[in-house]
Design a protein around this motif. Structure first.
Motif, mmCIF file in Angstrom:
data_model
loop_
_atom_site.group_PDB
_atom_site.id
_atom_site.type_symbol
_atom_site.label_atom_id
_atom_site.label_comp_id
_atom_site.label_asym_id
_atom_site.label_seq_id
_atom_site.Cartn_x
_atom_site.Cartn_y
_atom_site.Cartn_z
ATOM 1 N N ILE A 102 0.868 -1.174 0.000
ATOM 2 C CA ILE A 102 0.000 0.000 0.000
ATOM 3 C C ILE A 102 0.904 1.222 0.000
ATOM 4 C CG2 ILE A 102 -1.764 1.292 1.255
ATOM 5 C CD1 ILE A 102 -2.851 -1.345 0.412
ATOM 6 N N ILE A 103 0.649 2.147 -0.902
ATOM 7 C CA ILE A 103 1.338 3.438 -0.910
ATOM 8 C C ILE A 103 0.272 4.504 -0.742
ATOM 9 C CG2 ILE A 103 2.649 5.090 -2.260
ATOM 10 C CD1 ILE A 103 4.172 2.850 -3.476
ATOM 11 N N SER A 104 0.467 5.373 0.244
ATOM 12 C CA SER A 104 -0.521 6.402 0.541
ATOM 13 C C SER A 104 0.172 7.716 0.883
ATOM 14 C CB SER A 104 -1.390 5.970 1.727
ATOM 15 O OG SER A 104 -2.284 6.998 2.071
ATOM 16 N N THR A 105 -0.509 8.815 0.565
ATOM 17 C CA THR A 105 -0.012 10.136 0.938
ATOM 18 C C THR A 105 -0.520 10.556 2.306
ATOM 19 O OG1 THR A 105 -1.872 11.154 -0.210
ATOM 20 C CG2 THR A 105 0.157 10.888 -1.465
ATOM 21 N N ASP A 106 -1.421 9.780 2.891
ATOM 22 C CA ASP A 106 -2.044 10.113 4.172
ATOM 23 C C ASP A 106 -1.300 9.432 5.321
ATOM 24 O OD1 ASP A 106 -3.684 10.799 6.245
ATOM 25 O OD2 ASP A 106 -5.502 9.962 5.385
ATOM 26 N N LYS A 107 -0.487 10.193 6.016
ATOM 27 C CA LYS A 107 0.326 9.656 7.110
ATOM 28 C C LYS A 107 -0.530 9.126 8.256
ATOM 29 C CE LYS A 107 4.016 11.002 10.262
ATOM 30 N NZ LYS A 107 4.931 12.065 10.658
ATOM 31 N N LYS A 108 -1.593 9.840 8.611
ATOM 32 C CA LYS A 108 -2.444 9.418 9.731
ATOM 33 C C LYS A 108 -3.169 8.112 9.431
ATOM 34 C CE LYS A 108 -3.276 13.883 11.842
ATOM 35 N NZ LYS A 108 -4.281 14.863 12.240
ATOM 36 N N GLN A 109 -3.661 7.963 8.202
ATOM 37 C CA GLN A 109 -4.356 6.725 7.847
ATOM 38 C C GLN A 109 -3.400 5.541 7.874
ATOM 39 O OE1 GLN A 109 -7.728 6.337 7.310
ATOM 40 N NE2 GLN A 109 -7.163 4.204 7.490
ATOM 41 N N MET A 110 -2.194 5.736 7.395
ATOM 42 C CA MET A 110 -1.204 4.656 7.425
ATOM 43 C C MET A 110 -0.866 4.286 8.872
ATOM 44 S SD MET A 110 -0.574 3.715 4.316
ATOM 45 C CE MET A 110 1.042 3.046 4.043
ATOM 46 N N ALA A 111 -0.800 5.277 9.760
ATOM 47 C CA ALA A 111 -0.539 5.010 11.179
ATOM 48 C C ALA A 111 -1.692 4.218 11.802
ATOM 49 C CB ALA A 111 -0.326 6.315 11.927
#
Length: 66
Positions: free
Chosen positions: A20-29
């Motif tokens: 998964i590659i995401s620009t959303d740091k909070k969602q990845m956390a």
């Protein structure tokens, strides 16, 4: 007012791992805290990248493997 673009990509590598590659740091956390990922998401030039745990698969939400 500026809008932040939050998107993610899900893809399977040749070795069978799903990333998964995401620009959303909070969602990845959040996903990391829920044990969806093997390791902590790493920052790359495209966003944050993480490998999905073997206990889950992604289609289009995380599901537990039976």
């Amino acid at each position: 007012m500026a809008w932040a673009k939050k998107m993610f990509y899900s893809f399977e590598l040749q070795n069978g791992e799903v990333c998964i590659i995401s620009t959303d740091k909070k969602q990845m956390a959040r996903w990391y805290a829920l044990d969806y990922f093997v390791d902590k998401p790493q920052l790359t030039d495209k966003g944050y990248k993480a490998v999905v745990s073997d206990d889950y698969y992604f289609a289009p939400a995380f599901r537990r493997r039976k």
